[in-house]
Design an enzyme around this catalytic site. Structure first.
Site, PDB file in Angstrom:
ATOM      1  N   ASP A 160     103.574  98.961  80.621  1.00 55.01           N
ATOM      2  CA  ASP A 160     102.833  99.730  79.630  1.00 55.01           C
ATOM      3  C   ASP A 160     103.689 100.570  78.684  1.00 55.01           C
ATOM      4  OD1 ASP A 160     100.458 100.570  78.428  1.00 55.01           O
ATOM      5  OD2 ASP A 160     100.322 102.343  79.681  1.00 55.01           O
ATOM      6  N   CYS A 184      76.773  91.041  74.424  1.00 55.90           N
ATOM      7  CA  CYS A 184      76.808  92.421  74.937  1.00 55.90           C
ATOM      8  C   CYS A 184      77.629  93.317  74.029  1.00 55.90           C
ATOM      9  CB  CYS A 184      77.402  92.426  76.345  1.00 55.90           C
ATOM     10  SG  CYS A 184      77.558  94.092  77.053  1.00 55.90           S
ATOM     11  N   CYS A 219      79.792  98.605  75.411  1.00 57.34           N
ATOM     12  CA  CYS A 219      80.969  99.455  75.235  1.00 57.34           C
ATOM     13  C   CYS A 219      81.056 100.017  73.824  1.00 57.34           C
ATOM     14  CB  CYS A 219      82.239  98.671  75.574  1.00 57.34           C
ATOM     15  SG  CYS A 219      82.516  97.201  74.554  1.00 57.34           S
ATOM     16  N   CYS A 265      88.963 109.128  78.152  1.00 56.02           N
ATOM     17  CA  CYS A 265      87.526 108.850  78.082  1.00 56.02           C
ATOM     18  C   CYS A 265      87.271 107.519  78.769  1.00 56.02           C
ATOM     19  CB  CYS A 265      87.080 108.790  76.619  1.00 56.02           C
ATOM     20  SG  CYS A 265      85.321 108.407  76.378  1.00 56.02           S
ATOM     21  N   CYS A 317      83.566 103.614  77.544  1.00 57.11           N
ATOM     22  CA  CYS A 317      83.490 102.190  77.209  1.00 57.11           C
ATOM     23  C   CYS A 317      83.861 101.307  78.390  1.00 57.11           C
ATOM     24  CB  CYS A 317      84.364 101.881  75.993  1.00 57.11           C
ATOM     25  SG  CYS A 317      86.133 102.110  76.234  1.00 57.11           S
TER      26      CYS A 317
END
Length: 374
Positions: free
Chosen positions: A137, A194, A197, A244, A247
């Site tokens: 990452d 869908c 999110c 957060c 989503c």
């Protein structure tokens, strides 16, 4: 010189990876074109990376895995399930408590996963030879598109990886290698119609499906942004003080995901839903102690308390006004400014009484603006 690895050897590698604590291990080649490069270029060109200048600075190296390392021939992509044992959205209905993103409630996954990747890398070299590099990452490697190519899942409309088995809760790690590994099949699943999110995002950070404007994302605002958070987003923060999960948490595929069993990455009880009062009172030493070996530590006490003060301002609890008032003289302008905003929301009369005298003594332009504009 490259070495080809047989299919039975793939099973050996997977077995070793699972034994080291990974939950999934898949393989891909890196010979083909890299569509993710065009998406990244458009993202940076539109300025949607905000203050994350490192994304622009390293864009060339992110264009293809071989731009990172020309000798690479294949990639081993691994995942660790961090599915929570609780609904992370419940805390949003308790405004006196703090919402910390699930991934940041335990030990820093970068360190945990990197140690496992290095162990797997040592085993690979001893068993098969070749050269390799490990990534978690922090290097300019687009790991989510790489994971999608390897068949771990697909990038959902929220731009995060979605897995049939683990939903939206996967930490990723990658190994680029000179070994020739036959690729696993790509998962053909998509999000279909869908848009859960997209619709749940408090700040409208998705201009279109599969596109993110980081400048509007609460994770960016609470973690990457160094100065005051723009006024237009402060109410939408609610009590989210670090990251957060909205989503991720509403993704329907999570219903198939099992709870994480990795004790090294387990949430610390003290970070699941701490009180705003306890957090806003942290000095630097207490902050570093509470978040030792935790990703929150990287943003520092000033940015963290800034976030807590915005949450206090959103709490609607007038008794917390005294907490904000006590930080009006904090050495950090970003803390003082957030304290002013919180005070104006919870105790407008006190704010009005202090405004003139504070404007006469405050020297920081941003803090003065908080006093002048509220």
């Amino acid at each position: 010189m490259t070495t080809s690895i047989s299919e039975p050897d793939h099973d050996l590698i997977r077995s070793e990876a699972l034994g080291l604590g990974f939950d999934i291990c898949r393989f891909t080649d890196i010979d083909e074109t890299w569509p993710a490069a065009a998406r990244l270029e458009a993202f940076v060109a539109a300025g949607r990376h905000g203050e994350m200048e490192w994304m622009a600075d390293t864009a060339e190296r992110r264009k293809h895995p071989r731009a990172m390392w020309s000798g690479a021939r294949s990639a081993i992509v691994l995942g660790v399930n961090y599915g929570p044992d609780h609904d992370p959205l419940l805390v949003l209905g308790q405004p006196n408590l703090a919402a910390i993103s699930v991934y940041a409630q335990g030990d820093d996954y970068h360190e945990v996963i990197k140690a496992r990747l290095k162990a797997l890398a040592r085993w690979l070299v001893a068993r098969f030879g070749g050269e390799l590099k490990v990534f978690v990452d922090t290097a300019p490697l687009l790991e989510k598109p790489l994971a999608e190519r390897a068949g771990l899942g697909w990038q959902g409309k929220h731009t995060n990886l979605v897995s049939r088995e683990f939903g939206s809760w996967l930490f990723l790690g990658s190994i680029l290698t000179t070994l020739e590994l036959s690729p696993d099949a790509v998962d053909p699943t998509t999000c279909g119609s869908c848009r859960a999110c997209l619709d749940v995002c408090p700040t409208g950070a998705f201009p279109e499906p599969y596109q993110l404007d980081a400048r509007r994302c609460i994770s960016y605002l609470t973690i990457e942004l160094k100065g005051p958070i723009p006024v237009e987003f402060r109410e939408a923060l609610g009590n989210r003080i670090y990251g957060c999960d909205d989503c991720l948490a509403v993704c329907p595929w999570n219903k198939f995901a099992s709870m994480a069993r990795d004790q090294k990455l387990a949430a610390r009880e003290v970070l699941k839903a701490p009180t705003l009062v306890d957090l806003v009172r942290l000095d630097d030493a207490a902050f570093r102690g509470l978040f030792a070996k935790n990703p929150v530590k990287r943003i520092g006490r000033e940015r963290f308390v800034r976030n807590v003060l915005y949450a206090i301002g959103n709490s609607g609890d007038a008794t917390l006004a005294t907490e904000a008032q006590q930080l009006l003289d904090d050495p950090a302008p970003v803390v003082r400014g957030a304290a002013v905003w919180a005070l104006s929301r919870l105790a407008p009369e006190v704010f009005a009484d202090l405004r003139t005298s504070r404007l006469a003594t405050e020297r920081d332009a941003h803090v003065r603006a908080e006093w002048a504009q509220n």
